[in-house]
Design an enzyme around this catalytic site. Structure first.
Site, PDB file in Angstrom:
ATOM      1  N   LYS A   1       9.688  -7.190   2.792  1.00 35.63           N
ATOM      2  CA  LYS A   1       8.912  -7.374   1.564  1.00 35.63           C
ATOM      3  C   LYS A   1       9.813  -7.105   0.358  1.00 35.63           C
ATOM      4  CE  LYS A   1       3.945  -6.360   1.276  1.00 35.63           C
ATOM      5  NZ  LYS A   1       2.951  -5.270   1.117  1.00 35.63           N
TER       6      LYS A   1
HETATM    7  O1  G3P Z   1      -0.416  -5.042   0.432  1.00 35.03           O
HETATM    8  C1  G3P Z   1      -0.697  -4.842  -0.938  1.00 35.03           C
HETATM    9  C2  G3P Z   1      -1.834  -3.880  -1.049  1.00 35.03           C
HETATM   10  O2  G3P Z   1      -1.529  -2.703  -0.329  1.00 35.03           O
HETATM   11  C3  G3P Z   1      -2.172  -3.513  -2.473  1.00 35.03           C
HETATM   12  O3  G3P Z   1      -3.500  -3.129  -2.475  1.00 35.03           O
HETATM   13  O4  G3P Z   1      -5.488  -1.881  -3.263  1.00 35.03           O
HETATM   14  O5  G3P Z   1      -3.155  -1.044  -3.809  1.00 35.03           O
HETATM   15  O6  G3P Z   1      -4.067  -3.123  -4.901  1.00 35.03           O
HETATM   16  P1  G3P Z   1      -4.082  -2.255  -3.663  1.00 35.03           P
END
Ligand code: G3P
Length: 217
Positions: A83
């Site tokens: 990533k």
């Molecule tokens: O994989 C990306 C994800 O973990 C981000 O999620 O909820 O932190 O915006 P969030």
């Protein structure tokens, strides 16, 4: 549509994988921190647990060191996907790693122009963050739709990995918008199968069946 689980918690991945609904895993530096585990150890354990793609994020910010970290991460297991953030350095590292034959997931995508660059950098996956756009009052799902249109216009093979998922509606809407993959936090994944009318209907069926006194097996 592939379902990835968005966590670095081994217990969660193990339990959800047993449902047969987990096609891969995504992690990021925050999720690794929350796991409290050594990054290489927990990634190796996840890769042994799930045979599908496991995203592991670099933490360097310049292209050369991102590339070095990506090559190091890729050596952990054959199902590692590296990533990189959607920056110019991340795009450079993506092109280099892709040329090495390493799969790359370009993350932290928030508009379709960024997604266009990721496809041109030969990314295997693009991760548009729906929830974080919604949190700002913008339409995260519109971004998925726009990326789908652009990728189809030019036959880009980069797969749309809908991320920052907050609800089962995000999952179904991502499928309607044409995302290839959705990465879902464990709590949201568990909610996908739940509906109060299903529970109510099953209770009613079983109560009526009880009255028959019959058995099936
Ligand atoms: O994989 C990306 C994800 O973990 C981000 O999620 O909820 O932190 O915006 P969030």
């Amino acid at each position: 549509m592939d379902f990835f689980v968005d966590t670095a918690e081994i217990s969660e991945i193990s339990e959800l994988s047993s449902s047969g609904m987990v096609d891969g895993v995504t992690t990021n530096p925050s999720l690794i921190m929350k796991s409290g585990r050594d990054v290489r150890e927990v990634l190796a354990e996840i890769c042994a647990l799930v045979k599908g793609p496991v995203s592991a994020e670099v933490v360097a910010t310049d292209a050369d060191r991102m590339t070095d970290e990506g090559r190091t991460l890729a050596k952990i297991a054959e199902n590692i996907v590296v990533k990189v953030p959607l920056t110019w350095d991340g795009l450079r590292a993506c092109r280099t790693l892709a040329a090495d034959g390493i799969k790359v997931n370009v993350t932290l995508c928030f508009n379709s122009a960024q997604a266009l660059l990721a496809a041109k950098a030969n990314a295997t996956y693009i991760s548009p963050f729906i929830g974080r756009l919604d949190d700002l009052g913008q339409d995260g799902m519109e971004l998925i739709e726009d990326i789908r249109t652009i990728y189809d216009n030019y036959s880009y093979e980069t797969r749309i990995l809908a991320a920052s998922i907050r609800s089962p509606l995000h999952v179904s809407s991502s499928a309607l918008a044409g995302a290839d993959v959705v990465t879902v936090p464990p709590a949201v994944l568990r909610r996908l199968a739940l509906h109060p009318l299903t529970d109510k209907g099953l209770a009613s069926f079983l109560a009526d069946w009880e009255k028959t006194g019959m058995t099936i097996a």
